[in-house]
Design an enzyme around this catalytic site. Structure first.
Site, short mmCIF file in Angstrom:
data_model
loop_
_atom_site.label_atom_id
_atom_site.label_comp_id
_atom_site.label_asym_id
_atom_site.label_seq_id
_atom_site.Cartn_x
_atom_site.Cartn_y
_atom_site.Cartn_z
N GLU A 260 0.83 -1.20 0.00
CA GLU A 260 0.00 0.00 0.00
C GLU A 260 0.87 1.26 0.00
O GLU A 260 1.82 1.37 0.77
CB GLU A 260 -0.90 -0.01 1.24
CG GLU A 260 -1.78 1.21 1.38
CD GLU A 260 -2.55 1.23 2.70
OE1 GLU A 260 -3.50 2.03 2.82
OE2 GLU A 260 -2.20 0.43 3.61
N LYS B 284 -9.69 2.04 -2.91
CA LYS B 284 -10.08 1.53 -1.60
C LYS B 284 -11.48 2.00 -1.24
O LYS B 284 -11.79 3.19 -1.32
CB LYS B 284 -9.07 2.00 -0.55
CG LYS B 284 -9.24 1.37 0.82
CD LYS B 284 -8.11 1.82 1.74
CE LYS B 284 -8.19 1.17 3.11
NZ LYS B 284 -7.11 1.63 4.00
N CYS C 23 -5.49 -3.00 3.02
CA CYS C 23 -5.32 -2.76 4.46
C CYS C 23 -6.60 -2.96 5.28
O CYS C 23 -7.04 -4.08 5.51
CB CYS C 23 -4.75 -1.36 4.67
SG CYS C 23 -4.10 -1.07 6.34
#
Length: 537
Positions: free
Chosen positions: A282, A349, A401
């Site tokens: 990330e 995301k 994440c």
């Protein structure tokens, strides 16, 4: 001390009336559930002993069965879940003190208040369950409380964005309960924990007639452990996971962009080869795609010419709306990276970290201090419906994440032809606390639910290959720069959980409530009472 005095002391200590008086005292209502909350937390990393979580829950159910008032149940359940959350999430102090500049006392207070907020739905719904059970203990502990806790699990995963981190089911990565993950998911395993706790609590109250139900659950888990719903591909996918180990405190400084890119390139250059998938973590490129187009184009050209593919995290901005996204992109599939191909080969995301990537009520909170002004904390959530990533004929489910803790989010992109999960993360925020291991275990549960492997690349750890049974097959040491290489067999197909989601769990929950309503209204059965008297010595 004489034998008679010892015997008298033992009789006093062993008196149920004495313990009941202790449990119902003002101190006992807080102290005993607090200790049980600590016990239940030992199932999570770093200790990872799921029987201790079950023991803590079981004794908590035992206590709830002895409380006579709704106030007592509210106080006890609030104390238990507040402690469970606070102990498990104590790593939040490291984030707030180390990166937010918050004083230690204040950060501890925030963790406790946040833990209390997460515990509140369980306490409120426990009172409601007690209100409707009409004093019938089995109805309370086997029907209404498990149903109330399941509903609370959903509430904390949804309210204000949700934070479903401390689920009992996440401790069950080993043992017979893990076999239920591909059938009913982690929340279904939560329900099994609550039912087992109810059975054990009733057994402690000498109502042994319900004990065989626990045996049925464990035996079913043993038999289900051999079930496989996905099929492994014959040809393995060659993968290298690159861990740059860039310090979080300097990661976003402009002068660190060059050294960061150099670190990743030096680790990556020897890996570039035909049919080789390379994955950076990330935000490995600490720039917006629109500002780093030249760099990204060069990487794309090298990968394409050598027959490799690179998946990397970076930021992306919509020039029309000025909305910023935390994204990943795959490079090397096309000869030239045009805006059209970039749009097709990236993922934004969808679930953002509160106060880390997005600040609620930012106009009021940002002026209060650095805790509300982390770098890159003004992102926009990506679209709910996005395409999977395709690499060398395999379809990969992308995730970044924090998204790992939302079961439905990962499952929403799962399909029959999806072969693996690609998880890019940056757990440097957690430092050397138990946070990275807990985050890894949550990711392992996602593999169990879908029965698909995971390629997990992180900035500083824990970078790992996870198989479709949720087992870590290889991991790279934390806080070091390097590469983890491996071959992964993608797995296609769908598990029952993939197909049905939470429908079976809701059916079971409604069934429990229905059974509770039915049995609470029945008059005592004399024949049943006689049977119970035979199995209660």
């Amino acid at each position: 001390m004489s034998v008679e005095k010892i015997r008298a002391f033992a009789e006093v200590i062993g008196s149920p009336l004495l313990w009941q008086r202790w449990f119902n005292s003002k101190l006992g209502l807080v102290l005993f559930p607090l200790l049980l909350g600590v016990l239940a937390s030992l199932g999570f990393a770093p200790l990872e002993k799921w029987p201790l979580t079950l023991a803590g829950l079981s004794l908590m159910f035992f206590l709830m069965g002895g409380y006579q008032s709704k106030k007592a149940i509210f106080a006890a359940v609030l104390s238990f879940f507040t402690t469970l959350n606070a102990v498990t999430l104590w790593w939040l102090n490291f984030v707030m003190e180390g990166f937010g500049g918050m004083p230690m006392l204040l950060s501890n207070l925030v963790v406790i208040l946040f833990s209390m907020y997460l515990a509140l739905p369980y306490a409120l719904l426990s009172c409601l369950a007690n209100r409707f059970c009409q004093g019938k203990l089995p109805v309370l502990l086997l029907c209404f409380i498990p149903a109330a806790f399941v509903l609370s699990d959903f509430i904390i995963s949804w309210l204000f964005g949700g934070f479903p981190w401390v689920y009992p089911g996440y401790t069950a990565l080993q043992g017979p309960l893990s076999a239920f993950a591909p059938l009913i998911g982690v929340r279904g395993i939560n329900l099994l924990f609550y039912l087992l706790a109810g059975v054990i609590a009733l057994t402690l109250k000498r109502q042994f007639i319900y004990l065989p139900a626990a045996g049925v659950i464990f035996i079913a888990g043993v038999f289900c452990s051999s079930l496989s719903f996905t099929t492994d591909d014959d040809k393995p996918l060659k993968v290298s996971l690159v861990q740059g180990n860039i310090m979080q405190s300097v990661k976003w400084r402009p002068e660190m962009v060059g050294p960061t890119i150099s670190t990743y390139w030096n680790l990556t250059e020897p890996l570039i080869a035909k049919d080789h998938l390379i994955i950076w973590p990330e935000s490995a490129i600490p720039l917006y795609l629109e500002r780093a187009h030249g760099l990204v184009q060069d990487l794309n050209t090298v990968m394409h010419e050598q027959g490799s593919l690179l998946i990397t995290g970076l930021q992306h901005k919509n020039e029309e709306t000025n909305a910023a996204f935390n994204s990943l992109i795959i490079l090397g599939q096309e000869e030239s990276l045009s805006p059209v191909t970039a749009e097709l080969n990236h993922y934004d995301k969808r679930k953002l970290v509160p106060f880390g990537e997005v600040v609620p009520f930012e106009e009021m909170l940002r002026p209060l201090g650095s805790i509300f002004n982390f770098p890159m904390s003004s992102f926009t959530p990506g679209a709910e419906k996005q395409q999977n990533i395709k690499a060398f004929g395999h379809e990969l489910i992308p995730a970044i994440c924090y998204e790992a803790i939302f079961p439905e989010l990962i499952n929403s992109l799962n399909a029959e032809e999806s072969g693996a999960i690609v998880m890019l993360s940056n757990d440097s925020w957690f430092g050397t606390t138990s946070g990275p291991k807990q985050h890894l275990n949550i990711a392992r549960m996602r593999c169990l639910e879908l029965q698909k492997p995971m390629l997990r690349a992180t900035n500083s750890g824990i970078t790992a290959f996870i198989d479709k049974q949720g087992q870590v097959t290889d991991a790279f040491p934390s806080d070091k720069a390097g590469v983890l290489r491996g071959s992964v067999h993608c797995a296609t197909g769908l598990t029952p959980y993939s197909r049905c989601g939470n429908i079976p769990l809701w059916v079971l929950t409604v069934l429990l409530v229905g059974l509770g309503v039915y049995y609470r209204g029945r008059d005592p059965d004399k024949q049943k009472q006689m049977l119970e008297s035979l199995v209660r010595p």
